[in-house]
Write a protein that holds these residues in place. Sequence first.
Motif, PDB file in Angstrom:
ATOM      1  N   ARG A   1      91.538  87.533 132.269  1.00  0.00           N
ATOM      2  CA  ARG A   1      92.218  88.069 133.459  1.00  0.00           C
ATOM      3  C   ARG A   1      91.632  89.408 133.890  1.00  0.00           C
ATOM      4  NH1 ARG A   1      98.498  86.375 132.484  1.00  0.00           N
ATOM      5  NH2 ARG A   1      98.161  86.767 130.270  1.00  0.00           N
TER       6      ARG A   1
ATOM      7  N   ASN B   1      89.969  77.972 125.837  1.00  0.00           N
ATOM      8  CA  ASN B   1      90.590  78.631 124.686  1.00  0.00           C
ATOM      9  C   ASN B   1      91.895  79.337 125.053  1.00  0.00           C
ATOM     10  OD1 ASN B   1      90.610  80.345 122.054  1.00  0.00           O
ATOM     11  ND2 ASN B   1      90.513  81.840 123.721  1.00  0.00           N
TER      12      ASN B   1
ATOM     13  N   SER C   1      93.387  73.134 120.984  1.00  0.00           N
ATOM     14  CA  SER C   1      94.734  72.587 120.951  1.00  0.00           C
ATOM     15  C   SER C   1      95.431  73.138 119.708  1.00  0.00           C
ATOM     16  CB  SER C   1      94.640  71.059 120.938  1.00  0.00           C
ATOM     17  OG  SER C   1      95.919  70.491 120.892  1.00  0.00           O
TER      18      SER C   1
ATOM     19  N   TYR D   1     105.726  74.613 123.121  1.00  0.00           N
ATOM     20  CA  TYR D   1     104.307  74.772 122.762  1.00  0.00           C
ATOM     21  C   TYR D   1     103.716  73.448 122.286  1.00  0.00           C
ATOM     22  CZ  TYR D   1     100.219  76.714 120.301  1.00  0.00           C
ATOM     23  OH  TYR D   1      98.954  76.996 119.871  1.00  0.00           O
TER      24      TYR D   1
ATOM     25  N   LYS E   1     100.601  71.040 123.940  1.00  0.00           N
ATOM     26  CA  LYS E   1      99.360  70.736 123.218  1.00  0.00           C
ATOM     27  C   LYS E   1      99.201  69.221 123.059  1.00  0.00           C
ATOM     28  CE  LYS E   1      97.805  74.981 122.463  1.00  0.00           C
ATOM     29  NZ  LYS E   1      96.623  75.507 123.173  1.00  0.00           N
TER      30      LYS E   1
ATOM     31  N   ASN F   1      89.098  87.935 125.992  1.00  0.00           N
ATOM     32  CA  ASN F   1      89.344  89.361 125.769  1.00  0.00           C
ATOM     33  C   ASN F   1      89.898  89.706 124.400  1.00  0.00           C
ATOM     34  OD1 ASN F   1      91.574  87.908 126.898  1.00  0.00           O
ATOM     35  ND2 ASN F   1      92.688  89.833 127.028  1.00  0.00           N
ATOM     36  N   ARG F   2      90.536  88.737 123.723  1.00  0.00           N
ATOM     37  CA  ARG F   2      91.124  89.043 122.400  1.00  0.00           C
ATOM     38  C   ARG F   2      91.242  87.758 121.589  1.00  0.00           C
ATOM     39  NH1 ARG F   2      97.198  88.463 122.926  1.00  0.00           N
ATOM     40  NH2 ARG F   2      97.580  87.871 125.098  1.00  0.00           N
TER      41      ARG F   2
ATOM     42  N   THR G   1      95.855  86.304 114.719  1.00  0.00           N
ATOM     43  CA  THR G   1      95.628  86.839 116.072  1.00  0.00           C
ATOM     44  C   THR G   1      96.992  87.332 116.554  1.00  0.00           C
ATOM     45  OG1 THR G   1      96.177  84.738 117.115  1.00  0.00           O
ATOM     46  CG2 THR G   1      93.852  85.075 116.572  1.00  0.00           C
TER      47      THR G   1
ATOM     48  N   LEU H   1      91.019  84.554 119.277  1.00  0.00           N
ATOM     49  CA  LEU H   1      89.950  83.579 118.999  1.00  0.00           C
ATOM     50  C   LEU H   1      88.859  83.629 120.057  1.00  0.00           C
ATOM     51  CD1 LEU H   1      92.022  80.479 117.791  1.00  0.00           C
ATOM     52  CD2 LEU H   1      91.045  82.343 116.469  1.00  0.00           C
TER      53      LEU H   1
ATOM     54  N   GLY I   1      93.234  76.034 112.959  1.00  0.00           N
ATOM     55  CA  GLY I   1      93.935  76.532 111.768  1.00  0.00           C
ATOM     56  C   GLY I   1      95.008  77.522 112.208  1.00  0.00           C
TER      57      GLY I   1
ATOM     58  N   VAL J   1      95.739  81.121 112.437  1.00  0.00           N
ATOM     59  CA  VAL J   1      94.787  82.228 112.402  1.00  0.00           C
ATOM     60  C   VAL J   1      95.438  83.570 112.768  1.00  0.00           C
ATOM     61  CG1 VAL J   1      92.463  82.916 113.103  1.00  0.00           C
ATOM     62  CG2 VAL J   1      93.154  80.528 113.328  1.00  0.00           C
TER      63      VAL J   1
HETATM   64  P1  NDP Z   1      96.141  85.220 121.543  1.00  0.00           P
HETATM   65  O1  NDP Z   1      97.576  85.296 121.930  1.00  0.00           O
HETATM   66  O2  NDP Z   1      95.597  86.206 120.587  1.00  0.00           O
HETATM   67  O3  NDP Z   1      95.219  85.201 122.852  1.00  0.00           O
HETATM   68  C1  NDP Z   1      95.553  84.372 123.910  1.00  0.00           C
HETATM   69  C2  NDP Z   1      94.468  84.410 124.955  1.00  0.00           C
HETATM   70  O4  NDP Z   1      94.865  83.535 126.028  1.00  0.00           O
HETATM   71  C3  NDP Z   1      94.291  85.792 125.549  1.00  0.00           C
HETATM   72  O5  NDP Z   1      92.940  85.982 125.894  1.00  0.00           O
HETATM   73  C4  NDP Z   1      95.161  85.721 126.791  1.00  0.00           C
HETATM   74  O6  NDP Z   1      94.768  86.604 127.837  1.00  0.00           O
HETATM   75  C5  NDP Z   1      94.928  84.294 127.232  1.00  0.00           C
HETATM   76  N1  NDP Z   1      96.029  83.887 128.099  1.00  0.00           N
HETATM   77  C6  NDP Z   1      97.312  83.667 127.744  1.00  0.00           C
HETATM   78  N2  NDP Z   1      98.058  83.410 128.834  1.00  0.00           N
HETATM   79  C7  NDP Z   1      97.217  83.480 129.888  1.00  0.00           C
HETATM   80  C8  NDP Z   1      97.390  83.319 131.287  1.00  0.00           C
HETATM   81  N3  NDP Z   1      98.585  83.068 131.814  1.00  0.00           N
HETATM   82  N4  NDP Z   1      96.306  83.470 132.079  1.00  0.00           N
HETATM   83  C9  NDP Z   1      95.106  83.760 131.550  1.00  0.00           C
HETATM   84  N5  NDP Z   1      94.883  83.925 130.237  1.00  0.00           N
HETATM   85  C10 NDP Z   1      95.931  83.783 129.431  1.00  0.00           C
HETATM   86  O7  NDP Z   1      95.968  83.741 120.972  1.00  0.00           O
HETATM   87  P2  NDP Z   1      94.845  83.071 120.044  1.00  0.00           P
HETATM   88  O8  NDP Z   1      93.560  83.751 120.235  1.00  0.00           O
HETATM   89  O9  NDP Z   1      95.421  82.928 118.690  1.00  0.00           O
HETATM   90  O10 NDP Z   1      94.830  81.604 120.674  1.00  0.00           O
HETATM   91  C11 NDP Z   1      93.702  81.018 121.317  1.00  0.00           C
HETATM   92  C12 NDP Z   1      93.960  79.523 121.429  1.00  0.00           C
HETATM   93  O11 NDP Z   1      94.131  78.966 120.127  1.00  0.00           O
HETATM   94  C13 NDP Z   1      95.238  79.176 122.212  1.00  0.00           C
HETATM   95  O12 NDP Z   1      95.019  78.051 123.002  1.00  0.00           O
HETATM   96  C14 NDP Z   1      96.236  78.847 121.109  1.00  0.00           C
HETATM   97  O13 NDP Z   1      97.255  77.989 121.552  1.00  0.00           O
HETATM   98  C15 NDP Z   1      95.332  78.205 120.072  1.00  0.00           C
HETATM   99  N6  NDP Z   1      95.845  78.198 118.703  1.00  0.00           N
HETATM  100  C16 NDP Z   1      96.013  79.358 117.996  1.00  0.00           C
HETATM  101  C17 NDP Z   1      96.487  79.310 116.693  1.00  0.00           C
HETATM  102  C18 NDP Z   1      96.655  80.546 115.865  1.00  0.00           C
HETATM  103  O14 NDP Z   1      97.130  80.425 114.725  1.00  0.00           O
HETATM  104  N7  NDP Z   1      96.284  81.736 116.322  1.00  0.00           N
HETATM  105  C19 NDP Z   1      96.842  78.036 116.046  1.00  0.00           C
HETATM  106  C20 NDP Z   1      96.597  76.861 116.868  1.00  0.00           C
HETATM  107  C21 NDP Z   1      96.112  76.970 118.134  1.00  0.00           C
HETATM  108  P3  NDP Z   1      95.618  87.982 128.155  1.00  0.00           P
HETATM  109  O15 NDP Z   1      95.169  88.995 127.166  1.00  0.00           O
HETATM  110  O16 NDP Z   1      95.257  88.305 129.563  1.00  0.00           O
HETATM  111  O17 NDP Z   1      97.067  87.634 127.988  1.00  0.00           O
END
Ligand code: NDP
Length: 239
Positions: free
Chosen positions: A34, A84, A145, A161, A165, A11-12, A196, A14, A192, A194
């Motif tokens: 969700r 993801n 990860s 966190y 990972k 939904n948002r 978000t 990455l 990376g 990123v």
């Molecule tokens: P965001 O916080 O922007 O998005 C997180 C996503 O995970 C949302 O879609 C969220 O859904 C979902 N999520 C979180 N908790 C739950 C839950 N309890 N049940 C269902 N869905 C859930 O994070 P990013 O897009 O930045 O991160 C994506 C992945 O990349 C993650 O695994 C993160 O750890 C990893 N990552 C990101 C980095 C970065 O710099 N951004 C760096 C390294 C790794 P909802 O909207 O419903 O909460």
Amino acid sequence: MMPSILVTGANRGLGLEFVRQYAADGWQVHACCRDPEASTDLSEIAAGSDGRVTLHALSIGEAGSIARLARELNGAPIDILLNNAGTYGLKGFAEGGMEAQAFGGMDYEGWEHAFAINTMAPLRLIEALIGNVAASEQKKIFTISSSMGSIAAPPGGHLAYGSTKAAVNFVMSTLAMDLRGRGITVMSLHPGWVQTDMGGSMAPVSPQASIAGLKKVMAGASLATSGHFIGWDGNRVPW
Ligand code: NDP
């Protein structure tokens, strides 16, 4: 037939960018989150996709929800299964959640939550959908990860966190061995730092660049590189 990918947390952040880029490439995309209707970005991509992007409600931390998704997919082949969805903890990184997982200030409840979402949920989803992956052509499984989970080069702090990972890296590296005999490639990926909600606006990498890089890594992944931990730039990340 075009290949298919299943993305969690679609939904948002990455996840949404993964959906956007694979949909643009003509893939069949199972976008899971969700509350699919609540994301207008995701709904718009689905509406313009000629039915190639399908939305699925999935609460990744709930066993019943994963079982329902497996029934809904009904054996459909999935070329790439992509874990993801992830969380920094009950208090986000960009909201100053670092203190709640620094030495002396650990929020243990938040740690448990992060472990359930970042470590246990990916394995549960893989167990539930292994038949779909095995029935596909490409047979690839990835988990997003983070280099923050590196034991060889820890960033300092981020105890909750990072440990979730590191633990999911163990799961993925073990599955690479356990699923090799079935021809399934398994890898942990680092996107990376990123821009978000999780990464915050100070992050140097755009979602577009990160996902473009990761897609190359995913396309090149094979049994020869199964079990590696690879970054969006194509380089191996130290465990
Ligand atoms: P965001 O916080 O922007 O998005 C997180 C996503 O995970 C949302 O879609 C969220 O859904 C979902 N999520 C979180 N908790 C739950 C839950 N309890 N049940 C269902 N869905 C859930 O994070 P990013 O897009 O930045 O991160 C994506 C992945 O990349 C993650 O695994 C993160 O750890 C990893 N990552 C990101 C980095 C970065 O710099 N951004 C760096 C390294 C790794 P909802 O909207 O419903 O909460």
